[in-house]
Design a protein around this motif. Structure first.
Motif, mmCIF file in Angstrom:
data_model
loop_
_atom_site.group_PDB
_atom_site.id
_atom_site.type_symbol
_atom_site.label_atom_id
_atom_site.label_comp_id
_atom_site.label_asym_id
_atom_site.label_seq_id
_atom_site.Cartn_x
_atom_site.Cartn_y
_atom_site.Cartn_z
ATOM 1 N N GLU A 1 0.841 -1.203 0.000
ATOM 2 C CA GLU A 1 0.000 0.000 0.000
ATOM 3 C C GLU A 1 0.874 1.251 0.000
ATOM 4 O O GLU A 1 0.582 2.225 -0.712
ATOM 5 C CB GLU A 1 -0.915 0.012 1.221
ATOM 6 N N TYR A 2 1.944 1.211 0.774
ATOM 7 C CA TYR A 2 2.852 2.356 0.839
ATOM 8 C C TYR A 2 3.516 2.592 -0.518
ATOM 9 O O TYR A 2 3.641 3.729 -0.976
ATOM 10 C CB TYR A 2 3.904 2.130 1.921
ATOM 11 N N ARG A 3 3.942 1.503 -1.178
ATOM 12 C CA ARG A 3 4.546 1.625 -2.497
ATOM 13 C C ARG A 3 3.565 2.269 -3.475
ATOM 14 O O ARG A 3 3.915 3.184 -4.217
ATOM 15 C CB ARG A 3 4.966 0.253 -3.022
ATOM 16 N N LYS A 4 2.310 1.825 -3.457
ATOM 17 C CA LYS A 4 1.287 2.382 -4.349
ATOM 18 C C LYS A 4 1.002 3.841 -4.000
ATOM 19 O O LYS A 4 0.827 4.684 -4.891
ATOM 20 C CB LYS A 4 0.005 1.561 -4.276
ATOM 21 N N PHE A 5 0.953 4.147 -2.712
ATOM 22 C CA PHE A 5 0.720 5.522 -2.286
ATOM 23 C C PHE A 5 1.846 6.428 -2.756
ATOM 24 O O PHE A 5 1.608 7.522 -3.274
ATOM 25 C CB PHE A 5 0.582 5.604 -0.767
ATOM 26 N N ARG A 6 3.089 5.984 -2.563
ATOM 27 C CA ARG A 6 4.240 6.782 -3.007
ATOM 28 C C ARG A 6 4.181 7.034 -4.506
ATOM 29 O O ARG A 6 4.438 8.145 -4.962
ATOM 30 C CB ARG A 6 5.551 6.089 -2.650
ATOM 31 N N GLN A 7 3.847 6.018 -5.284
ATOM 32 C CA GLN A 7 3.749 6.172 -6.737
ATOM 33 C C GLN A 7 2.665 7.191 -7.082
ATOM 34 O O GLN A 7 2.876 8.076 -7.908
ATOM 35 C CB GLN A 7 3.455 4.819 -7.398
ATOM 36 N N TRP A 8 1.502 7.055 -6.443
ATOM 37 C CA TRP A 8 0.419 8.006 -6.695
ATOM 38 C C TRP A 8 0.861 9.416 -6.319
ATOM 39 O O TRP A 8 0.637 10.369 -7.073
ATOM 40 C CB TRP A 8 -0.827 7.633 -5.880
ATOM 41 N N PHE A 9 1.494 9.547 -5.148
ATOM 42 C CA PHE A 9 1.886 10.869 -4.674
ATOM 43 C C PHE A 9 2.899 11.505 -5.615
ATOM 44 O O PHE A 9 2.791 12.686 -5.947
ATOM 45 C CB PHE A 9 2.457 10.791 -3.256
ATOM 46 N N LEU A 10 3.889 10.747 -6.062
ATOM 47 C CA LEU A 10 4.884 11.289 -6.991
ATOM 48 C C LEU A 10 4.239 11.740 -8.292
ATOM 49 O O LEU A 10 4.553 12.817 -8.810
ATOM 50 C CB LEU A 10 5.977 10.254 -7.256
ATOM 51 N N GLU A 11 3.342 10.923 -8.824
ATOM 52 C CA GLU A 11 2.647 11.299 -10.058
ATOM 53 C C GLU A 11 1.806 12.554 -9.844
ATOM 54 O O GLU A 11 1.771 13.444 -10.702
ATOM 55 C CB GLU A 11 1.793 10.138 -10.552
ATOM 56 N N HIS A 12 1.135 12.616 -8.722
ATOM 57 C CA HIS A 12 0.324 13.793 -8.390
ATOM 58 C C HIS A 12 1.212 15.034 -8.266
ATOM 59 O O HIS A 12 0.876 16.107 -8.786
ATOM 60 C CB HIS A 12 -0.435 13.542 -7.084
ATOM 61 N N ASP A 13 2.327 14.898 -7.591
ATOM 62 C CA ASP A 13 3.257 16.010 -7.398
ATOM 63 C C ASP A 13 3.793 16.509 -8.735
ATOM 64 O O ASP A 13 3.840 17.716 -8.984
ATOM 65 C CB ASP A 13 4.398 15.555 -6.485
#
Length: 62
Positions: free
Chosen positions: A18-30
């Motif tokens: 979940e953390y890996r997916k969250f980090r990926q989403w956050f980076l893309e969002h950023d």
């Protein structure tokens, strides 16, 4: 508790996947936010000085 504190607790409780997916989403969002800011700055002329600098450098053979 502030929203930031709530988010911190939620992130800490994520599984590794979940953390890996969250980090990926956050980076893309950023990056999307950054891209939007650059587009806005370009549209409003805030980046025109970069074009001018490049043209001047080209004229000077740089």
């Amino acid at each position: 508790m502030t929203k930031i504190e709530e988010l911190e607790r939620a992130v800490i409780s994520l599984t590794a996947e979940e953390y890996r997916k969250f980090r990926q989403w956050f980076l893309e969002h950023d990056w999307a936010e950054w891209d939007q800011q650059i587009e806005n700055d370009a549209r409003t002329g805030k980046l025109d000085f970069l074009n001018q600098e490049a043209l001047e450098a080209k004229q000077q053979g740089k």
